[in-house]
Design a protein around this motif. Structure first.
Motif, mmCIF file in Angstrom:
data_model
loop_
_atom_site.group_PDB
_atom_site.id
_atom_site.type_symbol
_atom_site.label_atom_id
_atom_site.label_comp_id
_atom_site.label_asym_id
_atom_site.label_seq_id
_atom_site.Cartn_x
_atom_site.Cartn_y
_atom_site.Cartn_z
ATOM 1 N N UNK A 109 1.097 -1.657 -0.118
ATOM 2 C CA UNK A 109 -0.545 0.093 0.552
ATOM 3 C C UNK A 109 1.030 1.212 -0.270
ATOM 4 N N UNK A 110 1.489 1.286 -1.070
ATOM 5 C CA UNK A 110 2.373 2.174 -1.577
ATOM 6 C C UNK A 110 1.937 3.903 -1.348
ATOM 7 N N UNK A 111 0.147 3.873 -1.371
ATOM 8 C CA UNK A 111 -0.386 5.574 -0.961
ATOM 9 C C UNK A 111 0.119 5.893 0.554
ATOM 10 N N UNK A 112 0.048 5.145 0.944
ATOM 11 C CA UNK A 112 0.246 5.272 2.451
ATOM 12 C C UNK A 112 1.520 5.578 2.868
ATOM 13 N N UNK A 113 2.401 6.310 3.124
ATOM 14 C CA UNK A 113 3.413 6.074 3.679
ATOM 15 C C UNK A 113 4.057 5.785 5.016
ATOM 16 N N UNK A 114 4.213 4.919 5.834
ATOM 17 C CA UNK A 114 4.542 4.950 6.897
ATOM 18 C C UNK A 114 6.065 5.147 6.934
ATOM 19 N N UNK A 121 3.746 8.520 9.651
ATOM 20 C CA UNK A 121 2.547 8.140 8.314
ATOM 21 C C UNK A 121 2.142 9.378 7.886
ATOM 22 N N UNK A 122 2.318 9.152 6.836
ATOM 23 C CA UNK A 122 1.876 10.470 5.758
ATOM 24 C C UNK A 122 0.480 9.658 4.684
ATOM 25 N N UNK A 123 -0.401 10.024 4.647
ATOM 26 C CA UNK A 123 -1.572 9.912 4.232
ATOM 27 C C UNK A 123 -2.269 10.084 3.282
ATOM 28 N N UNK A 124 -2.909 8.926 2.256
ATOM 29 C CA UNK A 124 -3.261 9.092 0.932
ATOM 30 C C UNK A 124 -2.965 10.767 0.609
ATOM 31 N N UNK A 125 -3.093 11.510 -0.539
ATOM 32 C CA UNK A 125 -3.076 12.683 -1.234
ATOM 33 C C UNK A 125 -5.033 12.703 -1.288
ATOM 34 N N UNK A 126 -5.152 13.769 -0.057
ATOM 35 C CA UNK A 126 -6.917 13.907 -0.644
ATOM 36 C C UNK A 126 -7.351 13.679 0.451
ATOM 37 N N UNK A 158 3.333 14.891 8.266
ATOM 38 C CA UNK A 158 2.652 13.626 8.617
ATOM 39 C C UNK A 158 2.302 13.503 10.108
ATOM 40 N N UNK A 159 1.790 12.540 10.167
ATOM 41 C CA UNK A 159 0.793 12.170 11.582
ATOM 42 C C UNK A 159 2.530 11.908 12.161
ATOM 43 N N UNK A 160 2.643 11.993 13.302
ATOM 44 C CA UNK A 160 3.600 11.164 14.196
ATOM 45 C C UNK A 160 2.958 10.495 15.457
ATOM 46 N N UNK A 161 3.149 9.610 15.406
ATOM 47 C CA UNK A 161 3.015 8.866 16.852
ATOM 48 C C UNK A 161 4.145 8.431 17.589
ATOM 49 N N UNK A 162 3.710 8.918 19.210
ATOM 50 C CA UNK A 162 5.398 9.270 20.028
ATOM 51 C C UNK A 162 4.825 8.254 20.819
#
Lengths: 114, 113
Positions: A1-6, A23-28, A74-78
């Motif tokens: 699932x390359x469209x959501x990049x972790x 986590x970089x979500x899918x465009x849009x 991106x979203x970050x989980x810490x």
């Protein structure tokens, strides 16, 4: 699932260190969900975020864990002061709406605490 | 909390046979989805069935939903070695004021060539 990049795909941390998962979500897509998967288990919901807002964090441990989804980036989980029990695969999913269809999952980050 | 419970936990069959996996859940749902996960990889969405639907097909997959029994089944016909994976059901629910997917623990399917 390359469209959501972790990233990273694999992360090794010593006990007591901090882990940052991106986590970089899918465009849009403006809705992001984090899940944790222990070995041989299903995925457990952790947190649901929209840009700059935490919508539902009912699955997040009360201490050491935090998540954000800033306006830019991106979203970050810490995870602070990691312990062995934090070792797991962490998956991010994104969605264009609040509905539960249309989720796209990333390939996950496998965290190992030594 | 876990919502769906898959049954069986593990299933081993020969190539060409059909594989049936079941999922039970506890609360009301908006939809039910099935995902596949190959070892060490991410999840791949297979099929979604809405709460007002009873059956759905996609290629070799057939999903049924019985909301009165709070259960669903996934049938994979004419299985192939490449179908070897873990299969998870996930319920789309409105819990805690938000909609989210709640996953079961999965069925580990092994298709022997």
């Amino acid at each position: 699932n390359a469209d959501v990049m972790q990233n990273p795909r694999h992360l090794v941390r010593r006990r007591g260190q901090e882990a940052r998962l991106r986590c970089s979500p899918m465009k849009g897509h403006s809705h992001v969900y984090w899940y944790r998967q222990l070995p041989e288990e299903g995925l457990k919901f952790m947190v649901y975020l929209q840009k700059e807002n935490i919508i539902d964090e009912s699955g997040m441990p009360k201490e050491r864990f935090s998540a954000e989804f800033p306006k830019e980036g991106p979203s970050i989980l810490r995870i602070q002061q990691v312990v062995r029990g934090d070792s797991a695969a962490y998956f991010c999913a994104s969605s264009p709406t609040t509905a539960t269809y249309g989720y796209t999952f990333g390939s996950g980050t496998r965290l190992t605490v030594v | 909390s876990q919502q769906g419970e898959e049954d069986p936990q593990a299933l081993s069959i020969q190539e060409g046979e059909n594989a049936t996996m079941n999922c039970s859940y506890k609360t009301s749902i908006n939809n039910l989805q099935w995902y596949r996960q190959n070892s060490g990889r991410g999840l791949v969405h297979l099929i979604l069935i809405r709460s007002n639907e009873r059956e759905k097909h996609s290629g070799r997959l057939r999903v049924t939903l019985d909301t009165s029994k709070k259960s669903s089944s996934l049938l994979i016909t004419a299985s192939r070695a490449a179908d070897t994976a873990s299969y998870f059901c996930a319920t789309g629910t409105s819990q805690g004021g938000s909609e989210k997917l709640v996953f079961g623990k999965g069925t580990k399917l092994t298709v022997n060539p």
